[in-house]
Every structure is written in C-alpha cells, then in structure tokens.
Write a protein that holds these residues in place. Structure first.
Motif, mmCIF file in Angstrom:
data_model
loop_
_atom_site.group_PDB
_atom_site.id
_atom_site.type_symbol
_atom_site.label_atom_id
_atom_site.label_comp_id
_atom_site.label_asym_id
_atom_site.label_seq_id
_atom_site.Cartn_x
_atom_site.Cartn_y
_atom_site.Cartn_z
ATOM 1 N N VAL A 7 -42.093 49.907 -26.172
ATOM 2 C CA VAL A 7 -40.788 49.132 -26.959
ATOM 3 C C VAL A 7 -39.693 50.134 -26.844
ATOM 4 O O VAL A 7 -39.860 51.288 -27.220
ATOM 5 C CB VAL A 7 -41.159 48.461 -28.170
ATOM 6 N N ARG A 8 -38.442 49.596 -26.314
ATOM 7 C CA ARG A 8 -37.456 50.403 -26.411
ATOM 8 C C ARG A 8 -36.067 49.607 -26.932
ATOM 9 O O ARG A 8 -36.063 48.527 -26.786
ATOM 10 C CB ARG A 8 -37.030 50.844 -24.980
ATOM 11 N N VAL A 9 -35.321 50.026 -27.695
ATOM 12 C CA VAL A 9 -34.116 49.465 -28.291
ATOM 13 C C VAL A 9 -32.981 50.314 -27.913
ATOM 14 O O VAL A 9 -32.994 51.371 -27.942
ATOM 15 C CB VAL A 9 -34.296 49.591 -29.771
ATOM 16 N N VAL A 10 -32.063 49.377 -27.346
ATOM 17 C CA VAL A 10 -30.667 50.027 -26.724
ATOM 18 C C VAL A 10 -29.607 49.466 -27.545
ATOM 19 O O VAL A 10 -29.578 47.917 -27.586
ATOM 20 C CB VAL A 10 -30.497 49.874 -25.410
ATOM 21 N N GLU A 11 -28.620 50.155 -28.080
ATOM 22 C CA GLU A 11 -27.434 49.377 -28.627
ATOM 23 C C GLU A 11 -26.424 49.338 -27.513
ATOM 24 O O GLU A 11 -25.971 50.345 -26.735
ATOM 25 C CB GLU A 11 -26.860 50.514 -29.710
ATOM 26 N N GLY A 12 -25.837 48.181 -27.450
ATOM 27 C CA GLY A 12 -24.729 47.870 -26.293
ATOM 28 C C GLY A 12 -23.556 47.308 -27.227
ATOM 29 O O GLY A 12 -23.432 46.989 -28.260
ATOM 30 N N ALA A 13 -22.497 47.215 -26.268
ATOM 31 C CA ALA A 13 -21.085 46.507 -26.601
ATOM 32 C C ALA A 13 -21.359 45.235 -27.415
ATOM 33 O O ALA A 13 -20.733 44.632 -28.185
ATOM 34 C CB ALA A 13 -20.141 46.557 -25.653
ATOM 35 N N LYS A 14 -22.409 44.480 -26.955
ATOM 36 C CA LYS A 14 -22.493 43.035 -27.313
ATOM 37 C C LYS A 14 -23.753 42.794 -27.996
ATOM 38 O O LYS A 14 -24.407 41.835 -28.064
ATOM 39 C CB LYS A 14 -22.658 42.093 -25.858
#
Length: 254
Positions: free
Chosen positions: A160-167
């Motif tokens: 599992v991977r969590v990525v923070e993005g602009a949206k």
C-alpha cells in the motif's frame, strides 16, 4: 480490462514521482558509449507520460516516444509544451508489436518493464522484431525487465502506498498472483483518491507482467536479430543475483 486508462494515467506521475529518469537515461547513454553507438536518434517504446523522452529532448537528442495508451500520450504531449521550440520530440500512439515510426534509429529503449507486458513468446518476438526493424544495424536496444529468479525466490508482497498531491491524497494498493508455468505475475492495482473526508474517485487495473530468465532472453533476442545481451542488476549494477528484482539489458542489432 484496459491498462493505463485515463483514471490510472492521471495518477501515474504522482505514483512514480521518485523515479530517476535522469539516472536511467545516463545508464542507457553509458551502454551506447560502451558499444560505440552515437545517440543521434532515440526510439522510446512504452514511453508512458514521457519521462525518458523528455529527458532525451532536454539533452538535445532527437526522440520519438511511443505508447499504446492515448491517455498517457496526451499527458506526455502536454508536458512537452514546456520544452524549447528547437527540441526534437514527437509522440505517437501505437502497440510495441506493430507500430511504425520513421527510422532508422540509433538507440531503442523499453524502460520500466515494458517488455513484460508482452506475455506470450509470440508477443515478445513480435515486439523485439519490430524494435529491430526500427534500428540501424549496429544500433543499441536497451531495456529493463523483471528477473525470474528473484520473482520466484523473493515473491512479491501486497503493498500500500499513499501519495500527497495537489488534488488530495491517492492511496494505491498492489496485490500479485504468480503464474509460474507461464512466467507471469498478475498485479492488481487499486487506487482511491480522497481530499480530507471527501471521496474523489477510484480506479482498478490488473497488469499481467512477464518475468524473464537470462537464457530465454538471449535466445529471444537472437531470433529477433540481436547479438548476445549484456545483463546487469537494475538499478544497482553488477551481476544479478536471486534478490535482483529488476535487470537492465542491452543488445546490439546485427
């Protein structure tokens, strides 16, 4: 199921934002130098959103990027608008097995395990022969792929991977089932996009990835018109071992 459709393609750069395209292009360039190949024109097969293609163009090298996903090509073309007007970069939608681009090329690449999407021997040979048709004699083919001994020895784990993005935030899970008889790993990706407590969307794709062994690679490349491959652990370099999940291969068109 469609692979790299719009929903997945839109999350691709966020998911792989840590991929070192510069270092990978350096590796290909070094392989070309070691074989006395001048990098006048590069064919980037399975170019995705253009990470490698854009880097070649920034280096002043003429490049054509090919991908079977219209969504990925659209994103690559959008990013290419930031390049200087003199940059020599074109993109086209096409299947690795049968696309046609105006050649010949000095170097052809299939990076990020693109060859693994060719699941059968027939598909692999069709892709390799198409690469050979686009390369000049003496040109270089460079690619990376999953290394069979490590896939079977280490075995993939659910991740599992969590990525923070602009949206908002993208959560991706990956689960893998191994088909050892057909040398395939069936990888199911599930992506959820949220912004705080708001659900923004969901996408799911299964990617059937072939893994390879050195002897079969040498035979497949020979049949397709290439000399013996040089195979190294990727990205670490050196001789592959049973923990080398990826390998980098280079072979000269004969």
């Amino acid at each position: 199921m469609t692979v790299f459709d719009t929903s997945y393609a839109n999350q691709y750069d966020a998911m792989y934002g840590d991929k070192d395209y510069v270092a990978e292009c350096d590796l290909v360039a070094a392989a070309a130098r070691n074989n006395g190949v001048a990098m006048g024109r590069v064919l980037d097969i399975g170019c995705g959103t253009g990470g490698h293609s854009l880097e070649w163009a920034r280096r002043g090298i003429s490049c054509v990027g090919v991908d079977m996903s219209p969504s990925m090509i659209a994103l690559a073309e959008e990013k290419a608008r930031t390049l200087p007007e003199k940059a020599q970069l074109d993109f086209l939608v096409g299947d690795a097995r049968n696309f046609q681009a105006e050649g010949p090329f000095d170097v052809a690449t299939m990076m990020f395990a693109v060859l693994g999407y060719m699941n059968s021997n027939e598909a692999v040979l069709a892709a390799l022969r198409n690469v050979r048709c686009h390369l000049r004699t003496g040109g270089l083919f460079a690619f990376d792929c999953w290394y069979g001994p490590a896939v079977l020895g280490v075995r993939p784990e659910d991740r599992v991977r969590v990525v923070e993005g602009a949206k908002g935030q993208t959560i991706r899970s990956a689960s893998t089932a191994i088909d050892s008889f057909r040398h395939l790993a069936h990888v199911t990706f599930k992506l959820w996009t949220v912004d705080g407590d708001r659900y923004l969307g969901h996408a799911e794709e299964t990617h059937d990835m072939r893994y390879f062994f050195p002897q079969e690679l040498e035979l497949l490349l020979e049949v397709a018109g290439f000399g013996p491959p040089v195979i190294r652990s990727f990205p670490a370099g050196g001789e592959p071992n049973d923990d080398s999940w990826n390998i980098f291969c280079s072979a000269v068109a004969v």
